[in-house]
Write a protein that holds these residues in place. Sequence first.
Motif, mmCIF file in Angstrom:
data_model
loop_
_atom_site.group_PDB
_atom_site.id
_atom_site.type_symbol
_atom_site.label_atom_id
_atom_site.label_comp_id
_atom_site.label_asym_id
_atom_site.label_seq_id
_atom_site.Cartn_x
_atom_site.Cartn_y
_atom_site.Cartn_z
ATOM 1 N N VAL A 117 0.834 -1.209 0.000
ATOM 2 C CA VAL A 117 0.000 0.000 0.000
ATOM 3 C C VAL A 117 0.867 1.256 0.000
ATOM 4 O O VAL A 117 0.614 2.202 -0.764
ATOM 5 C CB VAL A 117 -0.944 -0.017 1.215
ATOM 6 N N THR A 118 1.897 1.268 0.831
ATOM 7 C CA THR A 118 2.795 2.425 0.881
ATOM 8 C C THR A 118 3.497 2.627 -0.453
ATOM 9 O O THR A 118 3.599 3.757 -0.964
ATOM 10 C CB THR A 118 3.849 2.245 1.990
ATOM 11 N N THR A 119 3.974 1.524 -1.025
ATOM 12 C CA THR A 119 4.657 1.596 -2.320
ATOM 13 C C THR A 119 3.727 2.094 -3.406
ATOM 14 O O THR A 119 4.121 2.894 -4.267
ATOM 15 C CB THR A 119 5.213 0.215 -2.699
ATOM 16 N N PHE A 156 -7.913 4.293 -3.316
ATOM 17 C CA PHE A 156 -8.160 2.877 -3.015
ATOM 18 C C PHE A 156 -7.190 2.372 -1.948
ATOM 19 O O PHE A 156 -7.560 1.545 -1.103
ATOM 20 C CB PHE A 156 -8.030 2.031 -4.279
ATOM 21 N N ALA A 157 -5.943 2.853 -1.984
ATOM 22 C CA ALA A 157 -4.965 2.441 -0.986
ATOM 23 C C ALA A 157 -5.394 2.898 0.402
ATOM 24 O O ALA A 157 -5.319 2.134 1.374
ATOM 25 C CB ALA A 157 -3.594 3.014 -1.334
ATOM 26 N N LEU A 158 -5.862 4.128 0.492
ATOM 27 C CA LEU A 158 -6.306 4.656 1.790
ATOM 28 C C LEU A 158 -7.527 3.896 2.310
ATOM 29 O O LEU A 158 -7.639 3.622 3.510
ATOM 30 C CB LEU A 158 -6.612 6.148 1.662
ATOM 31 N N LEU A 159 -8.442 3.531 1.405
ATOM 32 C CA LEU A 159 -9.624 2.771 1.814
ATOM 33 C C LEU A 159 -9.243 1.351 2.244
ATOM 34 O O LEU A 159 -9.822 0.795 3.186
ATOM 35 C CB LEU A 159 -10.641 2.726 0.676
ATOM 36 N N ILE A 161 -6.441 0.493 3.666
ATOM 37 C CA ILE A 161 -5.887 0.650 5.013
ATOM 38 C C ILE A 161 -7.005 0.867 6.038
ATOM 39 O O ILE A 161 -7.006 0.275 7.128
ATOM 40 C CB ILE A 161 -4.904 1.835 5.052
ATOM 41 N N ARG A 162 -7.944 1.724 5.677
ATOM 42 C CA ARG A 162 -9.029 2.066 6.614
ATOM 43 C C ARG A 162 -9.796 0.832 7.059
ATOM 44 O O ARG A 162 -10.027 0.637 8.262
ATOM 45 C CB ARG A 162 -9.979 3.051 5.936
ATOM 46 N N TYR A 163 -10.187 -0.026 6.105
ATOM 47 C CA TYR A 163 -11.004 -1.182 6.471
ATOM 48 C C TYR A 163 -10.180 -2.274 7.154
ATOM 49 O O TYR A 163 -10.725 -3.047 7.944
ATOM 50 C CB TYR A 163 -11.725 -1.719 5.235
ATOM 51 N N ALA A 164 -8.886 -2.316 6.875
ATOM 52 C CA ALA A 164 -8.035 -3.265 7.599
ATOM 53 C C ALA A 164 -7.934 -2.859 9.068
ATOM 54 O O ALA A 164 -8.037 -3.701 9.965
ATOM 55 C CB ALA A 164 -6.659 -3.319 6.958
ATOM 56 N N ARG A 165 -7.738 -1.577 9.311
ATOM 57 C CA ARG A 165 -7.636 -1.091 10.688
ATOM 58 C C ARG A 165 -8.953 -1.226 11.433
ATOM 59 O O ARG A 165 -8.962 -1.457 12.653
ATOM 60 C CB ARG A 165 -7.174 0.365 10.683
ATOM 61 N N THR A 170 -13.859 -8.253 5.060
ATOM 62 C CA THR A 170 -14.484 -8.487 3.764
ATOM 63 C C THR A 170 -14.352 -7.245 2.883
ATOM 64 O O THR A 170 -13.955 -7.332 1.710
ATOM 65 C CB THR A 170 -15.966 -8.856 3.928
ATOM 66 N N ARG A 171 -14.671 -6.094 3.441
ATOM 67 C CA ARG A 171 -14.546 -4.843 2.690
ATOM 68 C C ARG A 171 -13.077 -4.528 2.409
ATOM 69 O O ARG A 171 -12.734 -3.986 1.356
ATOM 70 C CB ARG A 171 -15.207 -3.698 3.439
ATOM 71 N N HIS A 172 -12.222 -4.871 3.350
ATOM 72 C CA HIS A 172 -10.780 -4.683 3.153
ATOM 73 C C HIS A 172 -10.299 -5.452 1.931
ATOM 74 O O HIS A 172 -9.580 -4.920 1.081
ATOM 75 C CB HIS A 172 -10.026 -5.138 4.400
#
Length: 278
Positions: A117-119, A156-159, A161-165, A170-172
């Motif tokens: 995600v960072t990359t 998309f990368a930020l989203l 991360i958001r759903y993982a946290r 499932t959304r992640h």
Amino acid sequence: MITTTDERLPDKATPPYTTRLLILSASAWFVVATIGQWLFGIYILLFYGKSTLTGDFEKWNNVLPHGYVEGDWVGNTVVGMHILLAAILVVGGPLQLIPAMRQHLPRFHRWLGRTYVTTAIVVSTAGLLMVWTRRGEGSSIQHISISIQAIYIIVFALLTIRYARARQFTRHREWALRLFLVVNGVWFFRVGLMGWILVNGGPVGFDPKTFTGPFLTALSIVTYAIPVSLLVLELYFQARQKQNKAFSLFTSALIFLCTVITGIGIFGATMGLWLPRL
């Protein structure tokens, strides 16, 4: 154009044949795409790695117009970082989406996910700088389209991360799949271009010298600005959810068609782009 990272069905449940067909079509595409991704990653490492280690930076310009500009160490560093991190994305992306990796190596999955995600964010930002500070071949529509893709990647990368946290896994995973597809927009573009050239026996619908023409304009739109890959992914999500026989069969057939097209493009890119430059 999706992968097989969906939630597992209950152990005692026997999925209908349409669901099994959907999973099979997704798995087939993922296997073909992974082979193509890793071939591209090997090409990046060998071509750019060799030229960098030997100090032959001018060789970058054989692939990236104005990729290396003598005296512009800042710009050259940005391009070099972009290339190196792109290799991490194409190699690490498929690994991140293999269910067995997530299930049996969860810590590796988390660290690779953070790296990916960072990359992705760094590469997309560097890509924006390259497009608008070192504009080479191609039309303005192509440059605008790839810039839109960069915005997709960041959002998309930020989203993801958001759903993982939030532990909404499932959304992640859904947003991780979307991220994977838009991150690979350049790869889709190259594969689509070489597949087109292979099928037509040469460049049709565009000027290879200026890298402009109606085909390249259309290809940039459907791979960057309005990605067909995302549309197919959304159809897959809907087919898995609705369990409608006709819709599932249509989606499976479409994914199988995408698999064939992807395979042709990978073969064309390998034989026409990657191998000749090594």
